[in-house]
Motif scaffolding. Structure first.
Motif, short mmCIF file in Angstrom:
data_model
loop_
_atom_site.label_atom_id
_atom_site.label_comp_id
_atom_site.label_asym_id
_atom_site.label_seq_id
_atom_site.Cartn_x
_atom_site.Cartn_y
_atom_site.Cartn_z
N PRO A 98 0.91 -1.24 -0.11
CA PRO A 98 0.21 0.07 0.07
C PRO A 98 0.72 1.28 -0.10
O PRO A 98 0.36 2.42 -0.65
CB PRO A 98 -1.02 0.03 1.46
CG PRO A 98 -0.87 -1.61 1.81
CD PRO A 98 0.61 -2.07 1.10
N LEU A 99 2.10 1.31 0.63
CA LEU A 99 2.90 2.63 0.51
C LEU A 99 3.00 3.14 -0.94
O LEU A 99 3.89 2.58 -1.51
CB LEU A 99 4.13 2.17 1.37
CG LEU A 99 5.00 3.33 1.71
CD1 LEU A 99 4.37 4.38 2.60
CD2 LEU A 99 6.31 2.76 2.51
N ASN A 100 2.59 4.33 -0.95
CA ASN A 100 2.52 5.19 -2.02
C ASN A 100 1.79 4.69 -3.05
O ASN A 100 2.02 5.18 -4.41
CB ASN A 100 3.93 5.35 -2.31
CG ASN A 100 4.87 6.22 -1.31
OD1 ASN A 100 4.42 7.01 -0.54
ND2 ASN A 100 6.13 5.86 -0.96
N TYR A 101 1.14 3.54 -3.00
CA TYR A 101 0.14 3.13 -4.18
C TYR A 101 -0.81 4.01 -4.32
O TYR A 101 -1.72 4.46 -3.49
CB TYR A 101 -0.29 1.61 -3.60
CG TYR A 101 -1.67 1.12 -4.64
CD1 TYR A 101 -0.90 0.40 -5.66
CD2 TYR A 101 -2.69 1.29 -4.49
CE1 TYR A 101 -2.08 0.31 -6.80
CE2 TYR A 101 -3.73 0.64 -5.42
CZ TYR A 101 -3.20 0.08 -6.50
OH TYR A 101 -4.11 -0.38 -7.40
N GLU A 102 -0.71 4.90 -5.59
CA GLU A 102 -1.76 5.75 -6.11
C GLU A 102 -1.95 6.99 -5.00
O GLU A 102 -2.83 7.44 -4.76
CB GLU A 102 -3.07 5.06 -6.37
CG GLU A 102 -3.10 4.10 -7.76
CD GLU A 102 -4.35 3.59 -8.02
OE1 GLU A 102 -5.49 3.91 -7.27
OE2 GLU A 102 -4.47 2.94 -8.99
N GLY A 103 -0.81 7.03 -4.34
CA GLY A 103 -0.80 8.04 -3.38
C GLY A 103 -1.15 7.82 -1.78
O GLY A 103 -1.06 8.86 -1.09
N PHE A 104 -1.30 6.59 -1.63
CA PHE A 104 -1.76 6.08 -0.25
C PHE A 104 -0.48 6.58 0.47
O PHE A 104 0.49 5.91 0.33
CB PHE A 104 -2.37 4.90 -0.20
CG PHE A 104 -2.91 4.44 1.02
CD1 PHE A 104 -3.93 4.69 1.58
CD2 PHE A 104 -2.00 3.61 2.09
CE1 PHE A 104 -4.66 4.37 2.74
CE2 PHE A 104 -2.57 3.24 3.43
CZ PHE A 104 -3.89 3.57 3.52
N PRO A 105 -0.78 6.86 1.80
CA PRO A 105 0.56 7.63 2.29
C PRO A 105 1.29 6.41 3.42
O PRO A 105 2.16 7.01 4.13
CB PRO A 105 0.20 8.87 3.26
CG PRO A 105 -1.48 8.59 3.63
CD PRO A 105 -1.83 7.73 2.40
N GLU A 257 -14.15 13.15 1.33
CA GLU A 257 -13.41 14.08 0.25
C GLU A 257 -12.36 14.64 0.81
O GLU A 257 -11.66 15.21 0.14
CB GLU A 257 -14.58 15.18 0.13
CG GLU A 257 -15.83 14.70 -0.56
CD GLU A 257 -16.74 15.62 -0.89
OE1 GLU A 257 -16.65 16.91 -0.49
OE2 GLU A 257 -17.80 15.46 -1.33
N GLU A 258 -12.12 14.53 2.03
CA GLU A 258 -10.84 15.13 3.03
C GLU A 258 -9.79 14.34 2.41
O GLU A 258 -8.87 15.22 2.00
CB GLU A 258 -11.23 15.43 4.31
CG GLU A 258 -10.34 15.87 5.09
CD GLU A 258 -10.45 16.01 6.73
OE1 GLU A 258 -9.25 16.33 7.48
OE2 GLU A 258 -11.54 15.65 7.13
N ASP A 259 -9.61 13.06 2.77
CA ASP A 259 -8.50 12.54 2.36
C ASP A 259 -8.30 11.67 1.19
O ASP A 259 -7.18 11.23 0.54
CB ASP A 259 -8.07 11.65 3.63
CG ASP A 259 -8.87 10.49 3.98
OD1 ASP A 259 -9.58 9.86 2.97
OD2 ASP A 259 -9.08 10.26 5.27
N GLY A 260 -9.44 11.61 0.52
CA GLY A 260 -9.69 10.63 -0.77
C GLY A 260 -9.47 9.46 -0.59
O GLY A 260 -9.53 8.59 -1.65
N TRP A 261 -9.66 8.78 0.69
CA TRP A 261 -9.23 7.25 0.82
C TRP A 261 -10.41 6.86 1.79
O TRP A 261 -11.11 5.67 1.44
CB TRP A 261 -8.01 6.90 1.48
CG TRP A 261 -6.89 7.12 0.40
CD1 TRP A 261 -5.93 8.34 0.26
CD2 TRP A 261 -6.48 6.41 -0.59
NE1 TRP A 261 -5.22 7.95 -1.03
CE2 TRP A 261 -5.44 6.70 -1.24
CE3 TRP A 261 -7.16 4.92 -1.06
CZ2 TRP A 261 -4.86 5.95 -2.41
CZ3 TRP A 261 -6.38 4.24 -2.04
CH2 TRP A 261 -5.42 4.67 -2.72
N THR A 262 -10.60 7.23 2.80
CA THR A 262 -11.32 6.73 3.92
C THR A 262 -12.91 6.59 3.46
O THR A 262 -13.54 7.52 2.75
CB THR A 262 -11.33 7.54 5.09
OG1 THR A 262 -10.09 7.53 5.64
CG2 THR A 262 -12.23 6.73 6.25
#
Length: 290
Positions: A98-105, A257-262
């Motif tokens: 997951p690390l840096n996958y499509e921007g996931f931090p 909409e805040e973090d784009g993931w949750t």
């Protein structure tokens, strides 16, 4: 499918003659295709060498999940979990997918209570008594990918939450029983959805499982709301995840909409998810990571 001579090298890259490798399987696939069924492309059917590599990745993925299970407790932060996952994965010679996958931090997804999936670890999120949390771990080892998740009950959890967690676990393994050559993805979905509904729950529709092995996310996309006998044909050499997200209330979800993931439940009620990675063999389903 492209026609291959029986004595030509098999398309899968095994090095064997076609007649001693995928010829018989291809004939069965073609019969199902003629009937109008959805059949897998050759690109997602793994050969023995690839399967062995993915299995080794899966062993590491499971070991990292075991490490989390030994240490998770009330009072730790989800950032602590992220650090455990990164350090243990690297220690075992692999890398967190997951690390840096499509921007996931982060190196892992941590989803608590009404968070359905893709929760981002944070030093400000501290596990407390009564929480349920999904820890979703994915690993790259020698360019092979693995993926699995577990639910953890922190301290004294309400009976309602415990039941949701347990029914979701049961649903995954009911789905596993349907992993047999020439069954369909819909067979898996039907038993999972039926069990959820019997217990008054709903299954998330927008997010599902996925093929995995040579890439993090491959075809097929795996729904848990389709019907028995529908969706893609199961063929030996396919590898995918069984990971239904089962909600205590509505199946509807909200994307942050805040973090784009949750992703959270629309009604704020708890959600649970277990994930296993499965290989279709000639006799059934083999767990790669859990």
């Amino acid at each position: 499918m492209e026609k291959i001579g029986r004595n030509d090298p098999c398309w899968c890259g095994s090095g064997k003659k076609y007649k001693k490798c995928h010829c018989d399987i291809d004939e069965i696939i073609e019969e199902h295709s003629i009937k109008g069924e959805i059949v897998p492309p050759r690109s997602i059917i793994k050969n023995k060498a690839q399967i062995n590599g993915i299995i080794e990745s899966g062993k590491i993925n499971t070991a990292v999940l075991d490490y989390v299970a030994q240490n998770i407790r009330a009072g730790v932060s989800t950032e602590d979990i992220d650090k455990w996952v990164y350090s243990k994965t690297v220690e075992l010679g692999a890398y967190p997918a997951p690390l840096n996958y499509e921007g996931f931090p982060k190196s892992v997804c941590t989803s608590i209570d009404d968070v359905v999936c893709h929760g981002i670890p944070s030093p400000n999120v501290i596990l407390k008594d009564g929480d349920i949390i999904n820890v979703d771990i994915s690993t790259i080892y020698n360019n092979y990918f693995s993926d699995a998740s577990r639910m953890f009950c922190i301290g004294e959890v309400s009976p309602e939450k415990k039941k949701l967690v347990e029914i979701t676990r049961q649903a995954v393994y009911l789905g596993l029983e349907q992993v047999k050559p020439w069954n369909h993805l819909g067979d898996i979905a039907q038993v999972i959805n039926d069990l959820a509904k019997e217990n008054g729950y709903s299954v998330v529709r927008e997010i599902g499982g996925h093929g995995i092995g040579l890439e993090f996310h491959e075809d097929p996309w795996v729904s848990y709301v389709t019907k028995k006998g529908t969706d893609m044909l199961l063929v030996p050499g396919m590898i995918f995840t069984i990971e239904p997200m089962i909600n205590m209330g509505t199946y509807k979800i909200i994307h942050s909409e805040e973090d784009g993931w949750t992703v959270t439940t629309a009604d704020g009620k708890p959600s649970a998810q277990w994930e296993i990675q499965v290989l279709v063999t000639e006799t059934g389903g083999q767990i790669i990571s859990h």
